[in-house]
Design a protein around this motif. Structure first.
Motif, PDB file in Angstrom:
ATOM      1  N   ALA A  14       0.836  -1.193   0.000  1.00 10.88           N
ATOM      2  CA  ALA A  14       0.000   0.000   0.000  1.00 10.88           C
ATOM      3  C   ALA A  14       0.877   1.251   0.000  1.00 10.88           C
ATOM      4  O   ALA A  14       2.059   1.199   0.370  1.00 10.88           O
ATOM      5  CB  ALA A  14      -0.922   0.010   1.216  1.00 10.88           C
ATOM      6  N   PHE A  30      -1.500   7.776   2.320  1.00 13.53           N
ATOM      7  CA  PHE A  30      -1.885   9.129   1.942  1.00 13.53           C
ATOM      8  C   PHE A  30      -1.173  10.129   2.849  1.00 13.53           C
ATOM      9  O   PHE A  30      -1.197  10.013   4.077  1.00 13.53           O
ATOM     10  CB  PHE A  30      -3.402   9.329   2.089  1.00 13.53           C
ATOM     11  CG  PHE A  30      -4.211   8.735   0.986  1.00 13.53           C
ATOM     12  CD1 PHE A  30      -4.480   9.461  -0.161  1.00 13.53           C
ATOM     13  CD2 PHE A  30      -4.697   7.442   1.087  1.00 13.53           C
ATOM     14  CE1 PHE A  30      -5.239   8.913  -1.189  1.00 13.53           C
ATOM     15  CE2 PHE A  30      -5.456   6.879   0.071  1.00 13.53           C
ATOM     16  CZ  PHE A  30      -5.724   7.615  -1.074  1.00 13.53           C
ATOM     17  N   PHE A  43       0.869  10.649  -2.201  1.00 14.41           N
ATOM     18  CA  PHE A  43       1.171   9.303  -1.759  1.00 14.41           C
ATOM     19  C   PHE A  43       2.607   9.187  -1.286  1.00 14.41           C
ATOM     20  O   PHE A  43       3.499   9.913  -1.725  1.00 14.41           O
ATOM     21  CB  PHE A  43       0.971   8.294  -2.906  1.00 14.41           C
ATOM     22  CG  PHE A  43      -0.458   8.019  -3.233  1.00 14.41           C
ATOM     23  CD1 PHE A  43      -1.299   7.419  -2.311  1.00 14.41           C
ATOM     24  CD2 PHE A  43      -0.960   8.354  -4.467  1.00 14.41           C
ATOM     25  CE1 PHE A  43      -2.617   7.152  -2.618  1.00 14.41           C
ATOM     26  CE2 PHE A  43      -2.276   8.090  -4.787  1.00 14.41           C
ATOM     27  CZ  PHE A  43      -3.108   7.496  -3.864  1.00 14.41           C
ATOM     28  N   ALA A  94     -10.822   2.499  -5.395  1.00 13.57           N
ATOM     29  CA  ALA A  94     -10.046   3.712  -5.619  1.00 13.57           C
ATOM     30  C   ALA A  94     -10.374   4.305  -6.987  1.00 13.57           C
ATOM     31  O   ALA A  94     -10.815   3.604  -7.906  1.00 13.57           O
ATOM     32  CB  ALA A  94      -8.561   3.398  -5.532  1.00 13.57           C
ATOM     33  N   SER A 119      -8.344   5.238  -9.105  1.00 10.16           N
ATOM     34  CA  SER A 119      -7.279   4.953 -10.061  1.00 10.16           C
ATOM     35  C   SER A 119      -7.754   4.104 -11.228  1.00 10.16           C
ATOM     36  O   SER A 119      -7.175   4.154 -12.320  1.00 10.16           O
ATOM     37  CB  SER A 119      -6.124   4.221  -9.354  1.00 10.16           C
ATOM     38  OG  SER A 119      -6.556   2.963  -8.866  1.00 10.16           O
ATOM     39  N   ASP A 143      -7.438  -0.916  -7.391  1.00  8.52           N
ATOM     40  CA  ASP A 143      -6.913  -0.610  -6.065  1.00  8.52           C
ATOM     41  C   ASP A 143      -8.060  -0.271  -5.111  1.00  8.52           C
ATOM     42  O   ASP A 143      -9.166   0.085  -5.530  1.00  8.52           O
ATOM     43  CB  ASP A 143      -5.947   0.578  -6.124  1.00  8.52           C
ATOM     44  CG  ASP A 143      -4.749   0.322  -7.015  1.00  8.52           C
ATOM     45  OD1 ASP A 143      -4.418  -0.864  -7.234  1.00  8.52           O
ATOM     46  OD2 ASP A 143      -4.148   1.296  -7.498  1.00  8.52           O
ATOM     47  N   ASP A 152      -9.061   1.968  -1.489  1.00  8.69           N
ATOM     48  CA  ASP A 152      -8.695   2.979  -0.500  1.00  8.69           C
ATOM     49  C   ASP A 152      -9.280   2.578   0.848  1.00  8.69           C
ATOM     50  O   ASP A 152     -10.446   2.208   0.952  1.00  8.69           O
ATOM     51  CB  ASP A 152      -9.234   4.363  -0.888  1.00  8.69           C
ATOM     52  CG  ASP A 152      -8.462   4.990  -2.029  1.00  8.69           C
ATOM     53  OD1 ASP A 152      -7.344   4.515  -2.324  1.00  8.69           O
ATOM     54  OD2 ASP A 152      -8.971   5.956  -2.636  1.00  8.69           O
ATOM     55  N   PRO A 206      -8.886   9.239   4.062  1.00  6.45           N
ATOM     56  CA  PRO A 206      -8.102   8.160   3.451  1.00  6.45           C
ATOM     57  C   PRO A 206      -6.816   7.911   4.229  1.00  6.45           C
ATOM     58  O   PRO A 206      -6.095   8.848   4.584  1.00  6.45           O
ATOM     59  CB  PRO A 206      -7.801   8.697   2.042  1.00  6.45           C
ATOM     60  CG  PRO A 206      -8.811   9.767   1.796  1.00  6.45           C
ATOM     61  CD  PRO A 206      -9.090  10.382   3.134  1.00  6.45           C
ATOM     62  N   TYR A 216      -4.659   4.739   3.427  1.00 10.55           N
ATOM     63  CA  TYR A 216      -3.716   4.236   2.438  1.00 10.55           C
ATOM     64  C   TYR A 216      -4.457   3.611   1.263  1.00 10.55           C
ATOM     65  O   TYR A 216      -5.625   3.248   1.363  1.00 10.55           O
ATOM     66  CB  TYR A 216      -2.712   3.252   3.049  1.00 10.55           C
ATOM     67  CG  TYR A 216      -3.252   2.077   3.830  1.00 10.55           C
ATOM     68  CD1 TYR A 216      -3.768   0.947   3.192  1.00 10.55           C
ATOM     69  CD2 TYR A 216      -3.186   2.053   5.221  1.00 10.55           C
ATOM     70  CE1 TYR A 216      -4.219  -0.149   3.909  1.00 10.55           C
ATOM     71  CE2 TYR A 216      -3.636   0.960   5.958  1.00 10.55           C
ATOM     72  CZ  TYR A 216      -4.158  -0.135   5.294  1.00 10.55           C
ATOM     73  OH  TYR A 216      -4.600  -1.222   6.007  1.00 10.55           O
ATOM     74  N   ARG A 217      -3.746   3.553   0.124  1.00 12.27           N
ATOM     75  CA  ARG A 217      -4.275   2.913  -1.082  1.00 12.27           C
ATOM     76  C   ARG A 217      -3.633   1.548  -1.223  1.00 12.27           C
ATOM     77  O   ARG A 217      -2.406   1.424  -1.261  1.00 12.27           O
ATOM     78  CB  ARG A 217      -4.014   3.766  -2.318  1.00 12.27           C
ATOM     79  CG  ARG A 217      -4.521   3.130  -3.613  1.00 12.27           C
ATOM     80  CD  ARG A 217      -4.688   4.140  -4.722  1.00 12.27           C
ATOM     81  NE  ARG A 217      -5.779   5.066  -4.396  1.00 12.27           N
ATOM     82  CZ  ARG A 217      -6.102   6.114  -5.165  1.00 12.27           C
ATOM     83  NH1 ARG A 217      -5.422   6.379  -6.269  1.00 12.27           N
ATOM     84  NH2 ARG A 217      -7.109   6.903  -4.809  1.00 12.27           N
ATOM     85  N   GLU A 231      -3.028  -2.130  -3.058  1.00 11.27           N
ATOM     86  CA  GLU A 231      -3.059  -2.952  -4.260  1.00 11.27           C
ATOM     87  C   GLU A 231      -3.502  -4.360  -3.864  1.00 11.27           C
ATOM     88  O   GLU A 231      -3.164  -4.836  -2.790  1.00 11.27           O
ATOM     89  CB  GLU A 231      -1.678  -3.024  -4.911  1.00 11.27           C
ATOM     90  CG  GLU A 231      -1.262  -1.758  -5.636  1.00 11.27           C
ATOM     91  CD  GLU A 231       0.004  -1.965  -6.446  1.00 11.27           C
ATOM     92  OE1 GLU A 231       0.552  -3.091  -6.446  1.00 11.27           O
ATOM     93  OE2 GLU A 231       0.444  -1.002  -7.083  1.00 11.27           O
TER      94      GLU A 231
END
Length: 269
Positions: A93, A96, A102, A155, A157, A161, A163, A170, A172-173, A175
């Motif tokens: 991750a 934020f 990021f 997310a 994106s 992903d 969030d 937020p 963290y983002r 994966e």
């Protein structure tokens, strides 16, 4: 991990061996870990090497009775869960920061955990002040927790992903692509050595208390936060007083007081 190592780890966190890898067992282990193993970055300031190898991480938590930051805590906890029969996937991750910026790639490690009853969870014992219990991975609505109100959402994106939000902010983002422990070596190195990393700019040692509050030692400032969020801070004086708090409140025995490395300023946040 063999059965002796698993038993030692469970004794370290004061947890009983679960009969099966159920969701209830995961919740109990998650909370026990947060209450027993502090989130701390002392190794950076004590000149200790951080090695992302499973046995080294487990030895640090169990034998040395220390804590660590995300890679260490979630790495060790993931090893314990896998040994207990949970299906564990490491996820990377990016945290934020200010104005939605990021952190670096592999900024943070979290765990996706599948239980024997078919449930899917986001477990994270390495983000400091965060959820006390694992979050339902597939749930997109709000999830109430003693640590706040959490939500996992798709997310913007467009890459699949997720969030992770706490109280609408937020955190963290995430994966969803599976990773291995070695993938996080560069992130751990950067956070341990870069002047831009907040971990190099400050000292922190923190854990959840039995009543749902939190205790934190940041340098020489000791803060007790009760379960209602009310904080009371005190400044510690002599080195012996600081070492006593590490020992008596966090179970960490040190022979000297850690000090922020030269060349690093106080953290911006």
């Amino acid at each position: 991990m063999d059965s002796a190592q698993v038993g030692a780890y469970l004794r370290r966190i004061g947890a009983a061996a679960p009969a099966r890898a159920s969701s209830d067992a995961l919740r109990a282990l998650h909370l026990a870990h947060l209450r027993s193993v502090p989130f701390e970055n002392l190794s950076i300031h004590l000149g200790e090497e951080i090695v992302l190898a499973e046995q080294r991480l487990v030895d640090k938590v169990v034998e040395a009775r220390r804590g660590g930051f995300c890679y260490e805590l979630n790495g060790a906890f993931g090893a314990l869960l896998a040994a207990l029969g949970f299906e564990v996937t490491l996820l990377q991750a990016r945290v934020f920061g200010a104005e939605g910026r990021f952190g670096i790639p592999y900024d943070h490690m979290a765990l996706r955990v599948r239980t024997a009853d078919g449930a899917d969870w986001l477990a994270d014992v390495g983000f400091g002040a965060h959820s006390h219990f694992p979050l339902r991975f597939g749930e997109r609505g709000e999830q109430a927790d003693p640590g706040g109100t959490f939500r996992i959402m798709e997310a913007a994106s467009g890459h699949g992903d997720l969030d992770v939000l706490r109280d609408g902010r937020p955190q963290y983002r995430l994966e969803v692509r599976p990773r291995v422990l070695g993938d996080f070596a560069t992130g751990a190195w950067w956070h341990s050595t870069s002047p831009a990393s907040h971990f190099g700019k400050s000292l922190v040692c923190s854990r959840i208390t039995e009543d749902g509050g939190r205790i934190t030692l940041s340098g020489r400032t000791f803060t007790v936060t009760d379960s209602d969020g009310v904080k009371k801070s005190s400044e510690l004086g002599e080195d012996e007083e600081v070492l006593a708090v590490y020992r008596e409140r966090f179970g960490i025995v040190l022979d000297r007081v850690p000090a922020v490395r030269k060349g690093h300023d106080r953290p911006e946040r």
